[in-house]
Design a protein around this motif. Structure first.
Motif, short mmCIF file in Angstrom:
data_model
loop_
_atom_site.label_atom_id
_atom_site.label_comp_id
_atom_site.label_asym_id
_atom_site.label_seq_id
_atom_site.Cartn_x
_atom_site.Cartn_y
_atom_site.Cartn_z
N ASP A 40 -42.82 20.23 20.50
CA ASP A 40 -42.98 21.02 21.74
C ASP A 40 -41.78 21.92 22.05
OD1 ASP A 40 -41.03 19.45 22.93
OD2 ASP A 40 -42.25 18.91 24.67
N GLY A 41 -40.82 21.97 21.15
CA GLY A 41 -39.72 22.91 21.32
C GLY A 41 -38.58 22.42 22.19
N THR A 42 -38.77 21.32 22.88
CA THR A 42 -37.70 20.84 23.76
C THR A 42 -36.70 19.96 23.03
OG1 THR A 42 -38.90 18.86 24.48
CG2 THR A 42 -39.24 20.88 25.77
N LYS A 94 -47.35 14.03 32.28
CA LYS A 94 -46.92 15.11 31.39
C LYS A 94 -45.40 15.04 31.21
CE LYS A 94 -50.37 18.65 32.37
NZ LYS A 94 -50.66 20.02 32.85
N LEU A 95 -44.96 15.07 29.97
CA LEU A 95 -43.51 15.12 29.80
C LEU A 95 -43.09 15.85 28.53
CD1 LEU A 95 -42.15 11.53 29.08
CD2 LEU A 95 -44.40 12.32 28.52
N ASP A 96 -41.81 16.19 28.51
CA ASP A 96 -41.25 16.87 27.35
C ASP A 96 -40.91 15.85 26.28
OD1 ASP A 96 -41.39 19.21 28.78
OD2 ASP A 96 -39.24 19.30 29.25
N VAL A 97 -40.97 16.29 25.04
CA VAL A 97 -40.62 15.41 23.92
C VAL A 97 -39.16 14.97 24.04
CG1 VAL A 97 -40.27 15.36 21.41
CG2 VAL A 97 -42.42 16.24 22.37
N LYS A 98 -38.32 15.84 24.56
CA LYS A 98 -36.91 15.47 24.74
C LYS A 98 -36.77 14.25 25.65
CE LYS A 98 -32.46 17.28 26.22
NZ LYS A 98 -31.72 18.39 26.87
N GLU A 99 -37.50 14.29 26.76
CA GLU A 99 -37.49 13.18 27.71
C GLU A 99 -37.98 11.89 27.03
OE1 GLU A 99 -36.51 12.48 30.65
OE2 GLU A 99 -37.74 10.76 31.21
N LEU A 100 -39.01 12.03 26.22
CA LEU A 100 -39.57 10.88 25.52
C LEU A 100 -38.54 10.25 24.58
CD1 LEU A 100 -42.23 9.30 25.08
CD2 LEU A 100 -42.87 10.99 23.36
N TYR A 101 -37.88 11.09 23.79
CA TYR A 101 -36.87 10.58 22.85
C TYR A 101 -35.69 9.94 23.59
CZ TYR A 101 -38.47 11.90 18.19
OH TYR A 101 -39.14 11.96 17.00
N GLN A 102 -35.28 10.60 24.68
CA GLN A 102 -34.05 10.13 25.33
C GLN A 102 -34.26 8.87 26.17
OE1 GLN A 102 -32.35 13.67 27.23
NE2 GLN A 102 -31.18 14.05 25.35
N ASN A 103 -35.51 8.62 26.55
CA ASN A 103 -35.77 7.42 27.35
C ASN A 103 -36.94 6.64 26.78
OD1 ASN A 103 -33.84 7.83 29.67
ND2 ASN A 103 -35.00 9.75 29.76
N LEU A 128 -48.61 14.99 26.32
CA LEU A 128 -47.67 15.95 25.71
C LEU A 128 -48.39 17.28 25.48
CD1 LEU A 128 -46.11 13.64 22.94
CD2 LEU A 128 -45.20 14.09 25.24
N GLN A 129 -47.65 18.36 25.59
CA GLN A 129 -48.21 19.69 25.30
C GLN A 129 -47.29 20.42 24.34
OE1 GLN A 129 -48.42 20.53 29.63
NE2 GLN A 129 -50.48 21.27 29.20
N GLY A 130 -47.87 20.91 23.28
CA GLY A 130 -47.04 21.59 22.29
C GLY A 130 -47.88 22.11 21.14
N TRP A 131 -47.27 22.12 19.97
CA TRP A 131 -47.90 22.78 18.83
C TRP A 131 -48.01 21.86 17.61
CZ3 TRP A 131 -44.50 24.99 22.24
CH2 TRP A 131 -44.98 26.10 22.95
#
Lengths: 460, 460
Positions: free
Chosen positions: B42-44, B2-11, B22-25
């Motif tokens: 996901d708002g992050t 499970k991870l935030d979209v921010k983490e995904l983009y940054q790494n 991923l969890q979001g809308w």
């Protein structure tokens, strides 16, 4: 070169044998026939600086008369100190009086009672105790922002003035622009439509409801702001105005919430230990013996997680004569909190509380009897944080609201969050002053708030 | 994992060709016969992620029916995207509905008017515009804390409930616990001694007075908290609740104050440019063309410093037909502010204002006519900060108070600060929302406050 005492202490090698200019206040002043010592403090650093002058200085006679509390400018050379326990002192070339202070200045270099200092709330930050407490307050606030911002949370300024609140309006201050001696009356009662907002407004006791709306948009949010309760109680832990931190996290269950609470608290304590070494040392010595050890221990402990049911089991089987009998249906008393944290000798998360003693927005567990709430009990501090998974099911929420007589109309929008892409989510609240009482060892909430407001007390 | 979209983009390199959860809308959903595309958020992070699924996924038919606004969990593999302009997408292996959203969900993937979105204040943070605005708000708040903490300032929580105030009680909300429909009466008027604090209390319009007390103990302090005005005006720049930053610095004169203001503002703008790249880009494109250039220019400019007198000279000699005639004795009008910032084409500090249009606590200059006040005028934003050197002379302060009919008793303690080791000191106030209007290009204060309070509006 004008500089702060903090800068001087932190880079003393750079300034040794150099001329510096300091501006600050006389904490203490010892004069002898041909020389004098000034205990100089500028508020930027916990420690003060010894300023030495002798009769070769111009205005020697005037300087010897400078009072405690006066503000001065000191020009002088940083030299190695012959005195024990201090690395350096200032050999003054010039000392100029900036602002005098009369002899009846209330803050003298002696131990004043806390009660007396509360009556001098505008002067007490000049004492060692309150220099320590209010710097810890500032640094702890920053530690909280650091933790949440570095973990991707969005800081939300939830409104203070509100017409919706989840704590019940009887605990809230009313706010009004109306003239109380000349209220507009309509059909026998006050016509609130004439007030600035067109209805009765309050100042809030929580930012949680608004926080949830933002968590369902940003995933992870926190609030950090003032909060108000009208409670008419004069205890060491109650104030009518205090600051709260209320994080709210989407896609987070109770286990996840406890992970966050534990990580956050350790991070904040570590940050304070790191940045407030002198302050913690002072508080350890004069306020709570063993404070530093207590804080260090917390950082290195694993918090226990246990259900309310199992806590009651432990309490019931304890060989203690309780004032309040432990019960599976009831809250636990102060004496129980104390026993449990001593029993485990570390912070304890107590989970899954009887629904009837908890708030309406908490998630009902499958047993139909308990809610997914969690309180963190900390040795020597009692309940430091309270949180829960939130009820994400619209129908269950509405039915709890009916059971508990919660008005629907003011929180309709809040309920709707469950309709529009709702998800499991959790949050907690931490009273900032409760944290400070724990961090500083100071016992009374009045002594960790700059200008405390309690029943009958709204001075300054 | 499970991870935030921010983490995904940054790494992204770390996750490429890996399985993620991923969890979001669902922001948008395009379905075709054998596959579908979900615009996932996901708002992050400001950017969304494209999730691709095809008919090999289980529950394909159900998934195609997922509504916009629903919350979902996506399991899938991060792959390079064949689509233009996006580095990666998620090839979904599983998409699980967490919370449904009805078709009449107010936030649809189209441009909504700001007015409409204000009526949906609890949902609007889900839109691109408010994702950008409220993340900038959070990051700018942190930038302010970072600046002051790293420069040795102590953060002070000045009280919100107060019985002393320097802005005048007619501009303050009253707070009470009394029942407005059943007020206690004594000798013909309301008996305020029956209220919780034993007298009439207000919620404050400034933390300055209390801030000064702390500056004279810690040398450098700042406040950052909510502030209230009862002003009954419906303009784009007025709200009844807003946040203020009020630094106060001992041993600091007007020049020193301007240095701090300039350095702080540049530091905050830099921080936001650095941390909110996507948000500023979006705002630059859709809200204020040239926003990024404006901000970058500010950071690289040297602010002009000029007296009120010299500003009036410039205005008088300008070949402009003024609506309001410039005068050495008067305030300057909006049209003058605009002219002056355009004239210098950079931020302008205007100093030494006529005493009669400024506050009672400002330092009287030697000319006896002007006070050592300074306003910062910023191109496109108007007055962003206002400050002054404070009157440090007890007698001069008392005489100004008499001239301006300021009640002595409630501020006696404040005046006493001049007696007990007083010193020259200065401070300023910055309205946080005014800064945000400048940083985001959004024009209306209602759109930079999560839940704005304006006359007649206290919803949510």
């Amino acid at each position: 070169m004008k500089l702060d005492v903090k800068e001087l202490y932190q880079n003393i090698n750079m300034y040794m044998n150099k001329e510096v200019i300091l501006q600050g206040w006389i904490r203490n002043h010892r004069k002898q026939k041909d020389f004098g010592f000034i205990d100089f403090h500028d508020g930027t650093y916990f420690k003060s600086v010894q300023v030495v002058y002798d009769n070769k200085i111009k205005n020697f006679d005037d300087i010897t008369k400078y009072h405690i509390g006066s503000s001065i400018m000191v020009k002088g050379k940083v030299i190695e100190s012959p005195a024990k326990g201090q690395l350096f002192e200032i050999q003054a070339a010039d000392i100029i009086l900036e602002g005098d202070c009369p002899e009846d200045y209330p803050i003298q270099p002696k131990r004043h009672s806390r009660e007396f200092l509360r009556e001098q709330a505008y002067l007490r930050p000049r004492t060692n105790l309150f220099q320590a407490v209010f710097r810890v307050r500032s640094v702890a606030a920053m530690a909280i922002h650091e933790y949440f911002q570095s973990h991707g949370y969005v800081y939300v300024h939830t409104p203070l003035i509100t017409t919706t609140d989840c704590e019940g309006s009887d605990q809230m201050f009313k706010v009004t622009t109306l003239d109380l001696n000349n209220l507009p009356i309509k059909e026998g009662s006050v016509d609130m439509s004439k007030d600035l907002f067109g209805k009765q407004a309050y100042i809030t006791g929580t930012g949680q409801l608004h926080g949830e709306a933002f968590a369902l948009a940003f995933k992870k949010i926190y609030t950090f702001g003032p909060t108000f309760r009208t409670e008419n109680s004069n205890t060491k832990v109650h104030a009518n105005e205090f600051w709260m931190i209320e994080p709210e996290i989407a896609f987070c269950d109770l286990e996840g919430l406890m992970n966050i609470e534990e990580e956050m608290l350790k991070s904040v304590v570590n940050y304070v230990l790191d940045k407030c070494e002198s302050e913690i040392e002072f508080l350890d010595k004069f306020v709570e013996k063993g404070l530093k050890e207590k804080l260090t221990k917390l950082v290195n402990s694993d918090f226990v997680r246990i259900s309310h049911h199992d806590v009651i089991d432990i309490l019931k089987s304890a060989k203690v004569k309780w004032e309040f009998t432990p019960s599976y249906e009831d809250d636990i008393a102060k004496e129980h909190e104390k026993y449990i944290t001593e029993y485990f000798n570390c912070p304890v998360f107590i989970t899954n509380w009887p629904k009837d003693i908890k708030a309406w927005y908490m998630k009902l567990n499958d047993d139909g009897k308990t809610v997914a709430a969690v309180d963190l009990e900390v040795p020597g501090a009692g309940e430091l944080m309270g949180g829960s998974e939130r009820e994400a099911d619209y129908d269950k929420l509405r039915s709890r609201m009916k059971e508990m007589n919660v008005q629907y109309e003011p929180v309709e929008w809040f309920c709707n969050l469950r309709k529009f892409g709702g998800c499991y989510h959790s949050g907690f609240g931490m009273g900032f002053e409760r944290l400070l009482i724990y961090l500083t060892g100071v016992e009374n909430i009045r002594d960790v708030i700059p200008f405390p407001r309690t029943p009958g007390n709204c001075e300054f």
